[in-house]
Motif scaffolding. Structure first.
Motif, mmCIF file in Angstrom:
data_model
loop_
_atom_site.group_PDB
_atom_site.id
_atom_site.type_symbol
_atom_site.label_atom_id
_atom_site.label_comp_id
_atom_site.label_asym_id
_atom_site.label_seq_id
_atom_site.Cartn_x
_atom_site.Cartn_y
_atom_site.Cartn_z
ATOM 1 N N ALA A 262 -3.365 -43.177 -9.750
ATOM 2 C CA ALA A 262 -4.566 -42.415 -10.085
ATOM 3 C C ALA A 262 -4.198 -41.424 -11.182
ATOM 4 O O ALA A 262 -3.030 -41.041 -11.311
ATOM 5 C CB ALA A 262 -5.092 -41.667 -8.852
ATOM 6 N N PRO A 263 -5.193 -40.987 -11.959
ATOM 7 C CA PRO A 263 -4.921 -39.995 -13.013
ATOM 8 C C PRO A 263 -4.429 -38.675 -12.422
ATOM 9 O O PRO A 263 -4.801 -38.293 -11.308
ATOM 10 C CB PRO A 263 -6.275 -39.804 -13.692
ATOM 11 C CG PRO A 263 -7.132 -40.927 -13.243
ATOM 12 C CD PRO A 263 -6.586 -41.404 -11.932
ATOM 13 N N LEU A 264 -3.634 -37.972 -13.186
ATOM 14 C CA LEU A 264 -3.055 -36.713 -12.758
ATOM 15 C C LEU A 264 -4.117 -35.726 -12.250
ATOM 16 O O LEU A 264 -3.939 -35.105 -11.209
ATOM 17 C CB LEU A 264 -2.269 -36.096 -13.927
ATOM 18 C CG LEU A 264 -1.501 -34.831 -13.595
ATOM 19 C CD1 LEU A 264 -0.167 -34.829 -14.306
ATOM 20 C CD2 LEU A 264 -2.290 -33.608 -13.965
ATOM 21 N N GLU A 265 -5.204 -35.589 -12.975
ATOM 22 C CA GLU A 265 -6.246 -34.623 -12.584
ATOM 23 C C GLU A 265 -6.835 -34.952 -11.211
ATOM 24 O O GLU A 265 -7.163 -34.048 -10.440
ATOM 25 C CB GLU A 265 -7.364 -34.573 -13.634
ATOM 26 C CG GLU A 265 -6.935 -34.002 -14.981
ATOM 27 C CD GLU A 265 -6.164 -35.004 -15.849
ATOM 28 O OE1 GLU A 265 -5.568 -34.564 -16.845
ATOM 29 O OE2 GLU A 265 -6.153 -36.219 -15.536
ATOM 30 N N LYS A 266 -6.949 -36.223 -10.904
ATOM 31 C CA LYS A 266 -7.490 -36.632 -9.606
ATOM 32 C C LYS A 266 -6.497 -36.322 -8.478
ATOM 33 O O LYS A 266 -6.886 -35.891 -7.390
ATOM 34 C CB LYS A 266 -7.829 -38.126 -9.636
ATOM 35 C CG LYS A 266 -8.677 -38.587 -8.488
ATOM 36 C CD LYS A 266 -9.167 -40.014 -8.710
ATOM 37 C CE LYS A 266 -10.082 -40.442 -7.572
ATOM 38 N NZ LYS A 266 -10.561 -41.813 -7.737
ATOM 39 N N VAL B 187 1.239 -38.039 5.292
ATOM 40 C CA VAL B 187 0.228 -37.243 4.592
ATOM 41 C C VAL B 187 -0.096 -37.853 3.230
ATOM 42 O O VAL B 187 -1.263 -38.036 2.870
ATOM 43 C CB VAL B 187 0.710 -35.771 4.436
ATOM 44 C CG1 VAL B 187 -0.162 -35.006 3.445
ATOM 45 C CG2 VAL B 187 0.713 -35.076 5.791
ATOM 46 N N VAL B 188 0.934 -38.182 2.462
ATOM 47 C CA VAL B 188 0.721 -38.722 1.113
ATOM 48 C C VAL B 188 0.073 -40.103 1.173
ATOM 49 O O VAL B 188 -0.769 -40.427 0.335
ATOM 50 C CB VAL B 188 2.035 -38.715 0.308
ATOM 51 C CG1 VAL B 188 1.858 -39.442 -1.018
ATOM 52 C CG2 VAL B 188 2.494 -37.279 0.058
ATOM 53 N N SER B 189 0.408 -40.892 2.173
ATOM 54 C CA SER B 189 -0.254 -42.194 2.332
ATOM 55 C C SER B 189 -1.753 -42.007 2.520
ATOM 56 O O SER B 189 -2.561 -42.740 1.931
ATOM 57 C CB SER B 189 0.324 -42.950 3.532
ATOM 58 O OG SER B 189 1.632 -43.349 3.270
ATOM 59 N N GLY B 190 -2.140 -41.014 3.301
ATOM 60 C CA GLY B 190 -3.559 -40.717 3.493
ATOM 61 C C GLY B 190 -4.220 -40.244 2.216
ATOM 62 O O GLY B 190 -5.354 -40.627 1.894
ATOM 63 N N MET B 191 -3.511 -39.411 1.466
ATOM 64 C CA MET B 191 -4.050 -38.921 0.185
ATOM 65 C C MET B 191 -4.216 -40.066 -0.790
ATOM 66 O O MET B 191 -5.222 -40.162 -1.503
ATOM 67 C CB MET B 191 -3.132 -37.852 -0.385
ATOM 68 C CG MET B 191 -3.702 -37.135 -1.599
ATOM 69 S SD MET B 191 -3.098 -37.745 -3.167
ATOM 70 C CE MET B 191 -1.396 -37.295 -3.102
ATOM 71 N N LYS B 192 -3.244 -40.975 -0.838
ATOM 72 C CA LYS B 192 -3.315 -42.121 -1.757
ATOM 73 C C LYS B 192 -4.545 -42.986 -1.469
ATOM 74 O O LYS B 192 -5.200 -43.469 -2.399
ATOM 75 C CB LYS B 192 -2.053 -42.973 -1.649
ATOM 76 C CG LYS B 192 -0.866 -42.405 -2.366
ATOM 77 C CD LYS B 192 0.313 -43.371 -2.207
ATOM 78 C CE LYS B 192 1.471 -43.005 -3.070
ATOM 79 N NZ LYS B 192 2.563 -43.998 -2.987
ATOM 80 N N LYS B 193 -4.856 -43.186 -0.197
ATOM 81 C CA LYS B 193 -6.031 -43.995 0.161
ATOM 82 C C LYS B 193 -7.311 -43.401 -0.444
ATOM 83 O O LYS B 193 -8.219 -44.116 -0.837
ATOM 84 C CB LYS B 193 -6.173 -44.111 1.669
ATOM 85 C CG LYS B 193 -5.152 -45.027 2.285
ATOM 86 C CD LYS B 193 -5.295 -45.068 3.795
ATOM 87 C CE LYS B 193 -4.179 -45.910 4.398
ATOM 88 N NZ LYS B 193 -4.141 -45.839 5.842
ATOM 89 N N ILE B 194 -7.351 -42.079 -0.513
ATOM 90 C CA ILE B 194 -8.540 -41.407 -1.064
ATOM 91 C C ILE B 194 -8.568 -41.502 -2.583
ATOM 92 O O ILE B 194 -9.591 -41.881 -3.159
ATOM 93 C CB ILE B 194 -8.562 -39.927 -0.615
ATOM 94 C CG1 ILE B 194 -8.763 -39.850 0.911
ATOM 95 C CG2 ILE B 194 -9.647 -39.150 -1.355
ATOM 96 C CD1 ILE B 194 -8.512 -38.479 1.492
ATOM 97 N N VAL B 195 -7.482 -41.180 -3.245
ATOM 98 C CA VAL B 195 -7.512 -41.096 -4.714
ATOM 99 C C VAL B 195 -7.318 -42.423 -5.415
ATOM 100 O O VAL B 195 -7.703 -42.568 -6.573
ATOM 101 C CB VAL B 195 -6.491 -40.059 -5.264
ATOM 102 C CG1 VAL B 195 -6.798 -38.677 -4.738
ATOM 103 C CG2 VAL B 195 -5.060 -40.460 -4.990
ATOM 104 N N GLU B 196 -6.735 -43.395 -4.747
ATOM 105 C CA GLU B 196 -6.507 -44.682 -5.385
ATOM 106 C C GLU B 196 -7.690 -45.634 -5.234
ATOM 107 O O GLU B 196 -7.704 -46.694 -5.855
ATOM 108 C CB GLU B 196 -5.237 -45.337 -4.841
ATOM 109 C CG GLU B 196 -3.978 -44.617 -5.231
ATOM 110 C CD GLU B 196 -2.699 -45.253 -4.698
ATOM 111 O OE1 GLU B 196 -1.626 -44.876 -5.185
ATOM 112 O OE2 GLU B 196 -2.783 -46.125 -3.803
ATOM 113 N N SER B 197 -8.673 -45.273 -4.440
ATOM 114 C CA SER B 197 -9.818 -46.175 -4.230
ATOM 115 C C SER B 197 -10.867 -46.030 -5.316
ATOM 116 O O SER B 197 -10.947 -45.090 -6.040
ATOM 117 C CB SER B 197 -10.462 -45.901 -2.872
ATOM 118 O OG SER B 197 -10.893 -44.565 -2.774
#
Length: 141
Positions: free
Chosen positions: A15-19, A131-141
Motif C-alpha cells: 500500500a502507499p506510504l500515506e495509507k 497486529v501488523v497482519s490485521g493492519m495489512k488486511k485493511i490497507v492492502e484491500s
C-alpha cells in the motif's frame, strides 16, 4: 525508560506510504486492528498517548508520551502496559517506534520496541506480527 532487550519487526506493506501512515495514526483505523484499543493522543511531542479498552472482560489503559512525530516518516512514544504489573515510574516505561519509507509502490514498515526481558521481547515480536497482519488486511484491500 527501559531500553534493553530491543526487538525490530520489519515488513513490506502493499500500500502507499500515506495509507500506511494513516493506519498507524488514525484512532478509528487503529481500533480495527489493534485489539479494539481506543487510541487517544494529539500526536504532539510531549503530550500523552493512551491505548484503552476492554480485553477478555477486563478494562485496561496503557499509556505513555509522544516522543517523536515526523509525519509519513517516524513516530515514537513511551509505553507502560496496564498488564505489565509494573509501577507507574519513568524507568518502567518502554520505547516504541514506527518508521515508514517508500519501497516502490509499497511501504516498508519497521517497528522497534524495547522490553523488560528476553521472554517479553519475544512475546512482543509475536504480537506485532498479529497486529501488523490485521493492519495489512485493511490497507492492502
Amino acid at each position: 525508560m527501559e531500553t534493553r532487550f530491543k526487538i525490530q519487526y520489519k515488513t513490506t506493506v502493499k500500500a502507499p506510504l500515506e495509507k500506511v501512515w494513516e493506519a498507524l495514526t488514525n484512532p478509528a483505523i487503529v481500533k480495527e486492528y489493534f485489539f479494539g484499543s481506543e487510541l487517544v493522543t494529539s500526536w504532539q511531542v510531549g503530550t500523552p498517548i493512551v491505548f484503552q479498552g476492554e480485553w477478555e472482560g477486563q478494562s485496561y489503559q496503557d499509556k505513555g508520551e509522544v516522543l517523536e512525530y515526523e509525519p509519513n516518516k517516524r513516530l515514537a512514544f513511551s509505553y507502560l502496559s496496564n498488564w505489565s504489573g509494573k509501577e507507574d515510574l519513568p524507568e518502567n516505561y518502554l520505547w516504541v517506534c514506527y518508521e515508514v519509507s517508500p519501497h516502490g509502490t509499497d511501504t516498508e514498515l519497521v517497528i522497534h520496541q524495547s522490553n523488560y526481558d528476553q521472554e517479553r521481547a519475544d512475546h512482543s515480536a509475536e504480537n506485532w506480527d498479529s497486529v501488523v497482519s490485521g493492519m495489512k488486511k485493511i490497507v492492502e484491500s
